[in-house]
Design an enzyme around this catalytic site. Structure first.
Site, PDB file in Angstrom:
ATOM      1  CB  SER A   9      -0.899   0.013   1.237  1.00 50.15           C
ATOM      2  OG  SER A   9      -1.800  -1.062   1.218  1.00 50.15           O
ATOM      3  CG  HIS A  38      -2.876  -3.756  -2.608  1.00 47.75           C
ATOM      4  ND1 HIS A  38      -1.675  -4.080  -2.023  1.00 47.75           N
ATOM      5  CD2 HIS A  38      -3.669  -3.313  -1.620  1.00 47.75           C
ATOM      6  CE1 HIS A  38      -1.752  -3.864  -0.724  1.00 47.75           C
ATOM      7  NE2 HIS A  38      -2.950  -3.385  -0.455  1.00 47.75           N
ATOM      8  CB  THR A  42      -2.089 -13.305  -2.346  1.00 47.51           C
ATOM      9  OG1 THR A  42      -2.318 -13.402  -3.758  1.00 47.51           O
ATOM     10  CG2 THR A  42      -3.193 -14.051  -1.615  1.00 47.51           C
ATOM     11  CG  HIS A  43      -3.151  -8.631   1.780  1.00 48.65           C
ATOM     12  ND1 HIS A  43      -3.208  -8.089   0.522  1.00 48.65           N
ATOM     13  CD2 HIS A  43      -2.415  -7.763   2.530  1.00 48.65           C
ATOM     14  CE1 HIS A  43      -2.539  -6.941   0.505  1.00 48.65           C
ATOM     15  NE2 HIS A  43      -2.041  -6.729   1.712  1.00 48.65           N
ATOM     16  CD  GLU A  88      -4.062  -3.764  13.296  1.00 52.68           C
ATOM     17  OE1 GLU A  88      -4.297  -2.540  13.191  1.00 52.68           O
ATOM     18  OE2 GLU A  88      -3.666  -4.459  12.344  1.00 52.68           O
TER      19      GLU A  88
END
Length: 266
Positions: free
Chosen positions: A33, A65, A87-88, A187
């Site tokens: 990013s 992305h 790929t995440h 988070e």
């Protein structure tokens, strides 16, 4: 399509050799990013292909992305493969899919890997737009790309030699520990506090699994994080993916110059 991730990476490397007409590459970069805008300034263009056309790769699913693999010759005369997308783990395809680009680069001959990402920062001194050298990581995904009893030494997951190269370009670069969560949710403030107690300075959703696979393959790794926002509970505003993308756009020229300077020295 083989179920063996290493055979699939070898197949992808063979495909790329044929497509680009080059036997191998020296360096691979994964641009996360905010970093893709610098791809066109890293050297003399040698070719480009959409990642979705390469065996084992899929089109990126995250806004901001890129989805191309670019080949360039750096000012130092090295051949660099630039992945403008990744790929995440939160996409649910498994760890092997996450690290397929790393394994493909290794099978294609790369010996050096530069991993970049956008992340949340825990250090109030690191304003959005700050680039931080990753000197270690904490993997909170609960996953690994390693198969079976494969014991890989991660004492120096991120190369001190390569960090010295980066500081030769920008002596002011700070260092920190990157903490990867599974995502895709950001988070919570409590999770960020936990990351800080564990020794983390940066939080994000990528990079650590790729680093593990790279070290398994014998690649030397440089990690660069762009602080795109204060982590949850560290600032006054809520987290927003649009904020992440804007921070990358704002920092684009500086990131491009930094990457070009580093790659030219590798």
């Amino acid at each position: 399509m083989t179920d063996d991730p290493f055979a699939l990476a070898a197949s992808a490397a063979d495909f790329l050799r044929s497509h680009f007409g080059t036997d191998g590459v020296d360096i691979a970069l994964v641009l996360g990013s905010g970093w893709s805008s610098g791809a066109d300034q890293l050297g003399e263009p040698l070719g480009e292909i959409e990642l979705g056309a390469v065996p084992g790769f899929s089109k990126p699913v995250v806004s901001g992305h890129g989805g191309a693999l670019k080949l360039v010759r750096t000012t130092g005369g090295r051949v660099a493969a630039i992945f403008t997308g990744r790929t995440h783990f939160y996409e649910g395809r498994g760890a092997d899919a996450v690290v397929h680009g790393v394994r493909t680069a290794a099978a294609w001959g790369a010996s050096t890997l530069v991993l970049t990402n956008g992340c949340g920062g825990l250090n109030p001194a690191w304003a959005p737009g700050t680039v931080v050298l990753i000197n270690d990581h904490i993997n909170l995904t609960g996953a690994t790309p390693l198969h079976g009893a494969t014991f890989i030494d991660l004492s120096e997951a991120y190369s001190s030699r390569l960090r010295d190269v980066a500081r030769a370009v920008d002596p002011a670069l700070p260092e920190g520990v990157y903490v990867q969560f599974r995502g895709p949710q950001y988070e919570t403030p409590a999770e960020v506090r936990m990351a800080g107690i564990l020794g983390g300075d940066l939080v994000g959703m990528s990079t650590t699994l790729e680093t593990i696979a790279a070290r398994e393959a014998g690649l030397e790794v440089l990690g660069l994080s762009l602080v795109t926002n204060a982590a949850a509970g560290m600032g006054d505003s809520n987290l927003d993916h649009a904020e992440v993308l804007q921070a990358g756009r704002d920092a684009g020229p500086r990131l491009a110059a930094l990457l070009a300077g580093i790659v030219g020295r590798l």
